[in-house]
Motif scaffolding. Structure first.
Motif, PDB file in Angstrom:
ATOM      1  N   ILE A 185      41.534  27.503  54.705  1.00  0.00           N
ATOM      2  CA  ILE A 185      40.485  28.113  55.097  1.00  0.00           C
ATOM      3  C   ILE A 185      39.400  26.826  55.096  1.00  0.00           C
ATOM      4  N   GLN A 194      45.285  34.466  58.642  1.00  0.00           N
ATOM      5  CA  GLN A 194      44.370  33.876  58.390  1.00  0.00           C
ATOM      6  C   GLN A 194      42.251  34.204  58.944  1.00  0.00           C
ATOM      7  N   GLY A 232      36.726  38.928  55.071  1.00  0.00           N
ATOM      8  CA  GLY A 232      36.342  38.262  53.795  1.00  0.00           C
ATOM      9  C   GLY A 232      34.650  38.438  53.136  1.00  0.00           C
ATOM     10  N   PRO A 233      34.262  37.889  54.093  1.00  0.00           N
ATOM     11  CA  PRO A 233      32.920  37.695  53.893  1.00  0.00           C
ATOM     12  C   PRO A 233      32.116  39.674  54.132  1.00  0.00           C
ATOM     13  N   PHE A 281      34.038  31.966  51.055  1.00  0.00           N
ATOM     14  CA  PHE A 281      34.644  32.328  50.112  1.00  0.00           C
ATOM     15  C   PHE A 281      34.893  33.326  50.125  1.00  0.00           C
ATOM     16  N   GLY A 282      34.720  34.110  51.448  1.00  0.00           N
ATOM     17  CA  GLY A 282      35.062  35.898  51.087  1.00  0.00           C
ATOM     18  C   GLY A 282      36.617  35.917  51.518  1.00  0.00           C
ATOM     19  N   PRO A 283      37.681  34.763  52.644  1.00  0.00           N
ATOM     20  CA  PRO A 283      38.344  35.066  52.440  1.00  0.00           C
ATOM     21  C   PRO A 283      39.200  34.763  50.941  1.00  0.00           C
ATOM     22  N   HIS A 343      33.353  40.478  50.485  1.00  0.00           N
ATOM     23  CA  HIS A 343      32.386  39.388  49.560  1.00  0.00           C
ATOM     24  C   HIS A 343      30.910  40.379  49.355  1.00  0.00           C
ATOM     25  N   GLU A 384      41.125  37.058  57.820  1.00  0.00           N
ATOM     26  CA  GLU A 384      40.565  37.172  56.457  1.00  0.00           C
ATOM     27  C   GLU A 384      39.218  36.474  56.688  1.00  0.00           C
ATOM     28  N   TYR A 386      46.305  27.699  51.469  1.00  0.00           N
ATOM     29  CA  TYR A 386      44.937  28.625  51.388  1.00  0.00           C
ATOM     30  C   TYR A 386      44.300  27.643  51.691  1.00  0.00           C
ATOM     31  N   ARG A 440      47.292  48.545  49.592  1.00  0.00           N
ATOM     32  CA  ARG A 440      47.312  47.699  50.484  1.00  0.00           C
ATOM     33  C   ARG A 440      48.129  47.891  52.225  1.00  0.00           C
ATOM     34  N   TYR A 445      37.841  36.415  47.949  1.00  0.00           N
ATOM     35  CA  TYR A 445      38.054  36.928  47.579  1.00  0.00           C
ATOM     36  C   TYR A 445      38.712  38.341  47.959  1.00  0.00           C
ATOM     37  N   HIS A 446      38.906  38.291  48.933  1.00  0.00           N
ATOM     38  CA  HIS A 446      39.094  39.085  50.085  1.00  0.00           C
ATOM     39  C   HIS A 446      40.814  39.432  49.652  1.00  0.00           C
ATOM     40  N   ARG A 447      41.872  38.204  49.837  1.00  0.00           N
ATOM     41  CA  ARG A 447      43.038  38.173  49.323  1.00  0.00           C
ATOM     42  C   ARG A 447      43.041  38.741  47.344  1.00  0.00           C
ATOM     43  N   TRP A 448      42.077  38.050  46.949  1.00  0.00           N
ATOM     44  CA  TRP A 448      42.428  38.390  45.351  1.00  0.00           C
ATOM     45  C   TRP A 448      42.537  39.556  45.236  1.00  0.00           C
ATOM     46  N   LEU A 449      41.682  40.512  45.859  1.00  0.00           N
ATOM     47  CA  LEU A 449      40.881  41.771  45.270  1.00  0.00           C
ATOM     48  C   LEU A 449      41.884  42.624  46.350  1.00  0.00           C
ATOM     49  N   LEU A 450      42.616  42.071  47.503  1.00  0.00           N
ATOM     50  CA  LEU A 450      43.223  43.574  48.501  1.00  0.00           C
ATOM     51  C   LEU A 450      45.356  42.961  48.530  1.00  0.00           C
ATOM     52  N   ARG A 451      44.736  41.879  47.300  1.00  0.00           N
ATOM     53  CA  ARG A 451      46.680  41.336  47.457  1.00  0.00           C
ATOM     54  C   ARG A 451      46.858  41.479  48.586  1.00  0.00           C
ATOM     55  N   THR A 452      46.560  40.313  49.049  1.00  0.00           N
ATOM     56  CA  THR A 452      47.371  40.768  50.585  1.00  0.00           C
ATOM     57  C   THR A 452      48.365  38.973  51.052  1.00  0.00           C
ATOM     58  N   ARG A 485      46.881  47.839  55.491  1.00  0.00           N
ATOM     59  CA  ARG A 485      47.931  46.740  55.958  1.00  0.00           C
ATOM     60  C   ARG A 485      47.957  47.019  57.546  1.00  0.00           C
TER      61      ARG A 485
END
Lengths: 208, 208
Positions: free
Chosen positions: A181, B153, B160-161, A159-161, B164, B156, A177, B121, A163-170, B126
């Motif tokens: 993962i 990927q 990501g973790p 789930f980390g990746p 999170h 992330e 996707y 970002r 949240y990372h992508r959602w939060l940081l909009r990367t 980045r």
């Protein structure tokens, strides 16, 4: 004879229901305690007697809705398939503009309020993360996950990746996707050799 | 003869410097444009002429500081070691109360402001993520990462973790946690067999 406890229960449910309805109709930023009270047919003071503020009401409304949902993951026996399903569903929630706006607003409140953050974690998120961990545990029992893997870390690896992508909009939040993962995480936590045929037969396949 | 361009440059640097100083002395929430202007020896209007608000000034102050830092990861030849170093450093930043408070405050602003989110970002995050990706790329070129791994990927999967755990406060941010994630991620992206001797010799080792 009027029963105050029952009336309180009815008011409480009406308030949570009103909060959920308004969440579906209004931007979180525009949602007010006044509007929730009016929709629920109670006085504003009734809400403030039970909740500290908007974030707390919304949290209870979401927890209340989740309490009626079955959080358990499907167990088809195929761990890849089951994880792909829950990860795709999570990606879809993040990609949904209205759901994402609610998550965003609640995240803002948790970043500014330690107590609310603890409640969101323990009452809203933990049950969802535990449900995933339960599925990983049954996969571990079935020998699909290495015995030495810390399942809490495995959940965060999945789930980390997102949240990372959602939060940081990367990058875009897509099924592809989510699948990618799951693939990487399963390689990390699965038995060496994974779903491929074990042993020397794989060498034969690489001969041109 | 006075040079307006030079004077502007001097004021701009004084403002960014004042913002960084105050960030180290004050809680983000208590930090005001007035205080930055006073410390920098400029009028409040000078700041508002160049920046939209506090979030934008702070972002520029952080980007300006990062511009002087060498973001490149060490390349000792041992990818595990180099990744552990950058992950432990990130965990230490998240675990530091003052740095975490700044990140938290900036995250709140980005969640409420799409334009600022894009700038954070592209200008702040980045370059850091790209530096990690560059190190992964040299590892891939050296055959330590599978050729089919998407390096974006992979970044992330590593970070990501950590985000999170920081965002949702699901557990302690420690060196051991950073090391554990590196271990899992390297299993996901590394060559099958990893750092062990390839080929049949490993079978010999399992013979009792």
């Amino acid at each position: 004879m009027p029963d105050p406890a029952r009336r309180n229960d009815r008011s409480r449910l009406a308030i949570l229901d009103a909060a959920r309805q308004l969440l579906a109709e209004t931007r979180y930023a525009d949602l007010t305690i006044e509007a929730i009270a009016a929709r629920a047919g109670v006085g504003k003071q009734t809400i403030y007697r039970w909740w500290r503020g908007k974030g707390a009401v919304i949290l209870d409304a979401l927890v209340d809705a989740a309490a009626n949902a079955d959080l358990a993951l499907p167990d088809t026996g195929d761990l890849h398939t089951d994880l792909r399903a829950v990860m795709r569903a999570t990606v879809a929630e993040f990609a949904d503009p209205r759901l994402s706006a609610t998550t965003r607003a609640l995240t803002i409140e948790t970043l500014a309020d330690d107590d609310l953050a603890g409640q969101v974690r323990d009452r809203l998120l933990r049950p969802q993360l535990d449900a995933v961990q339960d599925r990983l545990r049954s996969g571990q029992a079935a020998g699909q996950i290495r015995a030495d893997v810390d399942l809490g870390q495995a959940v965060e690896l999945l789930f980390g990746p997102l949240y990372h992508r959602w939060l940081l909009r990367t990058g875009p939040l897509t099924d592809a996707y989510a699948d990618g993962i799951v693939e990487l995480a399963m390689t990390a936590i699965g038995q060496p050799g994974g779903t491929e045929t074990p042993g020397g037969s794989s060498i034969v396949k690489t001969v041109p």
